[in-house]
Design an enzyme around this catalytic site. Sequence first.
Site, PDB file in Angstrom:
ATOM      1  N   GLY A  93       3.548  -4.477   9.726  1.00 25.11           N
ATOM      2  CA  GLY A  93       2.852  -5.429   8.142  1.00 25.11           C
ATOM      3  C   GLY A  93       3.303  -4.460   7.853  1.00 25.11           C
ATOM      4  CG  HIS A  98      11.824  -0.418  -3.593  1.00 27.61           C
ATOM      5  ND1 HIS A  98      12.787  -1.275  -5.372  1.00 27.61           N
ATOM      6  CD2 HIS A  98      11.763   0.790  -3.558  1.00 27.61           C
ATOM      7  CE1 HIS A  98      13.160   0.027  -5.482  1.00 27.61           C
ATOM      8  NE2 HIS A  98      11.963   0.705  -4.618  1.00 27.61           N
ATOM      9  CG  HIS A 100       6.513   1.276   0.350  1.00 28.13           C
ATOM     10  ND1 HIS A 100       7.280   0.265   0.844  1.00 28.13           N
ATOM     11  CD2 HIS A 100       5.630   0.726   0.524  1.00 28.13           C
ATOM     12  CE1 HIS A 100       6.329  -0.995   1.280  1.00 28.13           C
ATOM     13  NE2 HIS A 100       5.271  -0.289   1.882  1.00 28.13           N
ATOM     14  CG  HIS A 102       1.521   3.685   2.781  1.00 25.92           C
ATOM     15  ND1 HIS A 102       0.872   2.192   1.795  1.00 25.92           N
ATOM     16  CD2 HIS A 102       2.329   2.855   2.881  1.00 25.92           C
ATOM     17  CE1 HIS A 102       1.116   1.206   2.186  1.00 25.92           C
ATOM     18  NE2 HIS A 102       2.180   1.068   2.600  1.00 25.92           N
TER      19      HIS A 102
HETATM   20  P1  5GP Z   1       2.806  -1.973   3.082  1.00 24.36           P
HETATM   21  O1  5GP Z   1       2.526  -3.230   3.058  1.00 24.36           O
HETATM   22  O2  5GP Z   1       5.067  -2.823   2.754  1.00 24.36           O
HETATM   23  O3  5GP Z   1       3.425  -0.530   3.463  1.00 24.36           O
HETATM   24  O4  5GP Z   1       2.476  -1.382   1.577  1.00 24.36           O
HETATM   25  C1  5GP Z   1       2.917  -2.116   0.287  1.00 24.36           C
HETATM   26  C2  5GP Z   1       1.951  -2.284  -0.724  1.00 24.36           C
HETATM   27  O5  5GP Z   1       2.053  -1.557  -1.944  1.00 24.36           O
HETATM   28  C3  5GP Z   1      -0.090  -2.073  -0.414  1.00 24.36           C
HETATM   29  O6  5GP Z   1      -0.613  -1.121   0.324  1.00 24.36           O
HETATM   30  C4  5GP Z   1      -0.492  -3.721  -1.196  1.00 24.36           C
HETATM   31  O7  5GP Z   1      -1.910  -2.597  -1.740  1.00 24.36           O
HETATM   32  C5  5GP Z   1       0.740  -2.704  -2.581  1.00 24.36           C
HETATM   33  N1  5GP Z   1       1.317  -3.370  -4.195  1.00 24.36           N
HETATM   34  C6  5GP Z   1       1.369  -4.857  -3.330  1.00 24.36           C
HETATM   35  N2  5GP Z   1       1.496  -5.276  -5.001  1.00 24.36           N
HETATM   36  C7  5GP Z   1       0.680  -4.365  -5.624  1.00 24.36           C
HETATM   37  C8  5GP Z   1       1.272  -4.002  -6.921  1.00 24.36           C
HETATM   38  O8  5GP Z   1       1.637  -5.332  -8.159  1.00 24.36           O
HETATM   39  N3  5GP Z   1       1.055  -3.163  -7.724  1.00 24.36           N
HETATM   40  C9  5GP Z   1       0.515  -1.853  -6.594  1.00 24.36           C
HETATM   41  N4  5GP Z   1       0.271  -0.468  -7.379  1.00 24.36           N
HETATM   42  N5  5GP Z   1       0.962  -1.974  -5.419  1.00 24.36           N
HETATM   43  C10 5GP Z   1       0.862  -2.848  -4.893  1.00 24.36           C
HETATM   44 ZN    ZN Z   2      13.416  -2.884  -5.083  1.00 24.39          ZN
END
Ligand code: 5GP
Ligand code: ZN
Length: 114
Positions: A93, A98, A100, A102
């Site tokens: 998911g 990039h 990251h 959580h």
């Molecule tokens: P992934 O699903 O890729 O592990 O997590 C991406 C996270 O980035 C999600 O929890 C989403 O809420 C967060 N996110 C997406 N766009 C933005 C944004 O523009 N600003 C911030 N602060 N968080 C974002």
């Molecule tokens: Zn990047």
Amino acid sequence: MEDCLFCKISKGEIPSTKVYEDDDFYAFKDIAPVAPVHVLVIPKKHIANIASLTPDDADVAGKMLYTIQKVAQILGIDKDGYRVVFNTGEKAGQTVHHMHAHILGGKEMAWPGV
Ligand code: 5GP
Ligand code: ZN
């Protein structure tokens, strides 16, 4: 990297709520929190995810864990405990490509949660 949301956030080109920053990392509040505390930690270097790490990234990868520890202390959740999640690739998911972490905390969490 151009057109990468988190590269833009780490450079301040897109606003975010900063929690911590140093030369190599940036931490900020997730825009759609799924726990009372939900912060993202990113390297300033563009790396897509854990699956795309190379030996050259070993230093930044190691420092990232230490940065997560520091950010959890700043957030005041280090004593109670917290969860660290790296969604990596499509089936996990990952929506922002990039790398990251959580940091999730501020509540009792169930495990397993997959
Ligand atoms: P992934 O699903 O890729 O592990 O997590 C991406 C996270 O980035 C999600 O929890 C989403 O809420 C967060 N996110 C997406 N766009 C933005 C944004 O523009 N600003 C911030 N602060 N968080 C974002
Ligand atoms: Zn990047």
